[in-house]
Design a protein around this motif. Structure first.
Motif, short mmCIF file in Angstrom:
data_model
loop_
_atom_site.label_atom_id
_atom_site.label_comp_id
_atom_site.label_asym_id
_atom_site.label_seq_id
_atom_site.Cartn_x
_atom_site.Cartn_y
_atom_site.Cartn_z
N THR A 146 -56.50 13.26 -32.23
CA THR A 146 -55.17 13.34 -31.63
C THR A 146 -54.13 13.21 -32.73
N VAL A 147 -53.05 14.01 -32.64
CA VAL A 147 -51.94 13.91 -33.58
C VAL A 147 -50.73 13.48 -32.76
N PRO A 148 -50.50 12.14 -32.64
CA PRO A 148 -49.44 11.68 -31.73
C PRO A 148 -48.06 12.19 -32.10
N GLY A 149 -47.72 12.23 -33.38
CA GLY A 149 -46.38 12.67 -33.76
C GLY A 149 -46.08 14.08 -33.35
N SER A 150 -47.11 14.91 -33.27
CA SER A 150 -46.91 16.30 -32.86
C SER A 150 -47.38 16.56 -31.44
N ASN A 151 -47.89 15.52 -30.76
CA ASN A 151 -48.24 15.59 -29.34
C ASN A 151 -49.28 16.65 -29.02
#
Length: 858
Positions: free
Chosen positions: A798-803
């Motif tokens: 998962t890449v939270p900053g890029s959702n």
């Protein structure tokens, strides 16, 4: 006293306009009219609901038309005020006027050394103000609101647009395109448009100075194939997508570019930049200075040299400041990376991108006292080797990008030390002073019959030519020819006939500088045909009921603009609106295609290199909307394809390496939305596909290294996905089965199928998805469903900053696999990336979910 170049240019134009003036009272104008005599004219009252187009037509040089504050109002089509004559006219001023409810408010065509002053051109269907092939002229104190485009410069150069107010236009606030050169926008406000400023299609050396671009729903400043663009003291705030985005060839420089999160200076190519509303907290022991900026690449050969200014070190030891990057975790930018403590900025060669959005920020050791360092601060021409407090290992790369061309060797951008951060600007393009000397107009040769044109010059059609029995009606055999149809028709007695207009050298040489414009060509095998031409154009033509509307063969540097095509087509591969074959460095812009159902294709680009098809639409039951075949480095962008029952696919790419498809909407195909076959290093970016009978996107054959980003599956709450690989297909789908125990889906799913064991897939999610599911973003992971749910195996994450979540799936032995983001049920509102005001955003998201839920129930 410092006097700017744009100020001097505007002053010269004003002096030129008044030179030789007399005290003779202006001629009163009370109704729509043609002005064909030099002099001064004044509107005496409003003109309302006029169907006369153009209402005010100025066909001669040395004219001042003063609206005296009155309004010229139309009925939704045509042009309000047009300045265009036979050849180039000059020294024309239109001022103090409101122009509303036309297709185009004010249009200058083939004009020089002229002025549009204090004009409000608003509420027009297409464009407020247009400069077409207009040079050394000025627009000042103009207002353009509520149009499709605010102001357009097309094939125009050395112009100045000053103190413009361009707001709430449905598409773009300012457009500079089609080989426009050396234009300047200064002291202007561009707000609340879809795109603020668009500079594109071989339009070099544009300068934007002392201006603001705010509230763009997509991009603030969008640049494509426009070298030498320079932004100086420009503020870009509140853009929906990117503050500044570049695609295609060309270098852009910025000085004092203000974003909400940083003031930066850049030199870049094929890069997109934007602010960071909530910067990622620095690693332990480090402090930030100067804000942050996000960047990503838009194609092969991308590079970015970045300065970020800071007012103070803000708790960091200033000498230890270096540029850091965050793409899942923090690490220092390798290579050229240093700080200028005298001028207060950090610089780095930030060229390497991981295939997704990267955050850049100046970070240093967390100390209020400067820490001595064994490595001196780098000089502007030196390369600093930073010693980071700790080097982090980046997260897995979700979507690998094609191997990039090596970036050019960069020199740090330097500034003269001052008490405030003032990076040294890259000098703007040298401007040529505007003079008031009129350009002599060429003598027009009238054309009243089909003929051969074998001498350079301007030829103007004086009447319709209908039911012609000739194989070729207008046969152009010389360079430096302009054939102006003046709105007339060249019509064949019936197929087969070779061409309405044919331009080629019978001796086998190459013609140059041929223009065919303002013409309707009907009932020919080829309505307009260019063969072996260079630096030539087809402009503002209508092609109807031909086998092929416009045919470009074995040519280079051809611009087809403003084409309207209908009912073209017939049997065979070439049937359709336009065919570009064996051609390089050319463009098809602002064109419509509605071929007959029997046509195989709307737009065909075959065996060609560096051809751009942009701002086009397709409406038909023809076999395909747009097809790019057997070439390289071609681009399709800003296209709308509305297919029909018998359309096999909306957009096809076959054997065309390094193709880019961007900003395209496709619906209604009987089979696939996008079909890519036997193509290497292709890019599909920001494409929306819905209601297609087959796959939304299908990659087949020997296709390799296809990168898909921001692919919207459907138009109502679409799932946005990305992918890379070969032999795969992407489609929307609903929830497959009940969620696994303890997990909650975010209602975003993509169905992946094909024969590839290694397809990398991204699935995006939004804040409202998290709020609606009551899931904390920190618990979100990629899951897969192939009859039962399981968490996606590594490489996945998962890449939270890029959702978004990403996963690598094997679809070679399964009919299809569903990939979706799932999180722990009832884990609470999202917290990752939270900061001041974040709770308000969560509450707002919840409110929106509730409101839309009520609407669905209602």
């Amino acid at each position: 006293m410092r006097i700017s170049i744009p100020f001097l240019l505007g002053a010269l134009v004003v002096l030129g306009g008044v030179a030789g003036g007399t005290a003779t009272p202006p001629t009163p104008v009370s109704e729509c009219t043609t002005i064909d005599t030099p002099g001064s004219y004044e509107l005496t009252g409003d003109i309302s609901n006029s169907a006369t187009s153009p209402c005010i037509e100025i066909t001669t040089s040395d004219v001042v038309f003063d609206g005296a504050g009155h309004e010229i109002d139309g009925v939704g089509n045509g042009t309000g005020v047009q300045v265009a004559g036979t050849g180039t006219i000059s020294n024309v001023t239109v001022r103090n006027l409101r122009v509303t409810d036309w297709e185009t408010g004010v249009r200058y065509a083939t004009v020089s050394d002229s002025v549009v002053d204090s004009v409000n051109a608003s509420g027009n269907g297409a464009t407020g103000i247009v400069f077409s092939k207009t040079t050394a002229s000025t627009v000042r104190d103009a207002t353009v609101t509520g149009n499709e485009d605010g102001i357009r410069l097309v094939g125009s150069g050395d112009n100045v647009v000053r103190a413009l107010d361009s707001a709430a236009n449905a598409n773009r606030g300012v457009v500079i395109r089609s080989r426009s050169f050396n234009n300047t926008l200064v002291g202007s406000a561009v707000s609340d448009n879809r795109v603020g400023i668009a500079i594109e299609t071989a339009s070099p050396d544009t300068t934007v100075v002392d201006s603001t671009v705010t509230g763009s729903t997509t991009d603030g400043v969008a640049i494509e194939d426009a070298d030498g663009t320079h932004l100086e003291n420009v503020t870009v705030l509140g853009s929906g997508d990117w503050a500044l985005t570049q695609a295609g060839v060309g270098t852009t420089t910025t000085t004092d570019l203000e974003l909400s999160s940083a003031i930066i200076e850049t030199r870049s190519q094929r890069v997109s930049l934007r602010d960071v509303p909530t910067p990622t907290p620095p690693p332990s022991g480090m402090s930030a200075a100067g804000g942050a900026v996000e960047a990503t690449d838009t194609g092969n050969g991308a590079y970015l040299f970045l300065n970020v200014s800071y007012a103070s070190a803000s708790g960091a030891a200033e000498s230890t400041l270096r540029m850091w990057r965050h793409d899942g975790s923090w690490s220092t930018v390798p290579g050229t990376n240093g700080v200028d403590t005298a001028a207060n900025y950090v610089y780095a060669n930030a060229t390497a991108f991981p295939g997704s959005v990267t955050e850049f920020a100046p970070l240093g050791n967390g100390s209020s006292t400067p820490t001595p360092t064994a490595t001196p601060s780098p000089t502007p021409n030196g390369t600093a080797t930073p010693t980071p407090n700790g080097t982090a290992t980046p997260s897995p790369t979700p979507v690998p990008t094609p191997t990039a061309t090596a970036a050019p060797t960069m020199t740090p951008i330097t500034a003269t030390p001052t008490s405030t951060p003032t990076p040294t600007p890259t000098p703007p393009p040298t401007m040529t002073p505007i003079t008031a000397t009129p350009t002599p107009a060429p003598t027009a040769v009238p054309v009243s019959d089909c003929r051969i044109i074998d001498e350079p010059g301007l030829y103007v059609l004086t009447q319709d030519l209908t039911d012609r029995p000739e194989d070729v009606c207008i046969d152009i055999r010389a360079s430096s020819v302009t054939f102006d149809g003046d709105g007339h028709v060249v019509d064949s007695a019936g197929l087969p006939s070779t061409a309405g207009v044919l331009a080629r050298d019978p001796g086998g040489g190459q013609l140059t500088d041929v223009t065919v414009r303002d013409l309707e060509a009907t009932d020919w095998s080829r309505g307009i045909r260019f063969r072996d031409l260079a630096a030539s154009a087809v402009t503002d033509v209508e092609v109807r009921n031909n086998s092929v509307g416009v045919s470009i063969l074995s040519a280079t540097d051809i611009a087809v603009t403003g084409m309207e095509g209908s009912l073209n087509g017939g049997p065979g591969w070439e049937g359709g609106t336009i065919v570009v074959r064996g051609t390089t460095d050319s463009t098809v812009l602002n064109a419509t295609s509605a071929p007959i159902g029997g046509a195989l294709i709307g737009y065909l680009v075959d065996g060609s290199t560096n051809v751009t098809v942009a701002e086009v639409s397709f409406d038909s039951d023809a076999g395909a909307g747009i097809h790019v075949l057997d070439g390289s480095d071609n681009t399709v962008r800003d296209a709308r394809i509305r297919a029909g029952t018998y359309t096999w696919y909306g957009l096809g790419v076959t054997g065309s390496d390094r193709v880019e498809v961007r900003d395209v909407a496709i619906n209604g195909s009987a089979n696939d939305g996008v079909l890519v076959t036997d193509t290497d290093d292709g890019r599909i970016v920001n494409v929306t596909a819905w209601d297609n009978g087959g796959d939304s996107l299908s990659a087949q054959g020997t296709t390799t290294n296809l990168t898909v980003r921001e692919f919207h599956l459907g138009t109502s709450a679409p799932t946005v996905v990305g992918a890379t690989g070969r032999n795969f297909a992407l489609n929307p789908t609903g929830a497959p089965a009940g969620d696994p125990s303890g997990m909650q889906n975010l209602s975003q799913y993509v169905r992946v199928s094909g024969s590839n064991p290694d397809v990398v897939v991204n699935v995006s999610y939004g804040l409202t998805d998290l709020v609606a599911a009551n899931v904390s973003e920190s618990t979100v992971e990629p899951w897969r469903y192939d009859g039962s749910w399981s968490q996606a195996a590594s490489p996945a994450g998962t890449v939270p900053g890029s959702n978004y979540v990403y996963a690598t799936v094997d679809v070679s032995g399964s009919p299809s696999i569903v990939v979706a983001p799932l999180g722990e049920a009832d884990s609470g509102p999202p917290t990752v990336g939270g900061g001041p005001g974040f709770g308000l955003l969560v509450a707002l998201g919840a409110l929106l979910v509730w409101v839309f839920g009520l609407r669905r129930v209602a």
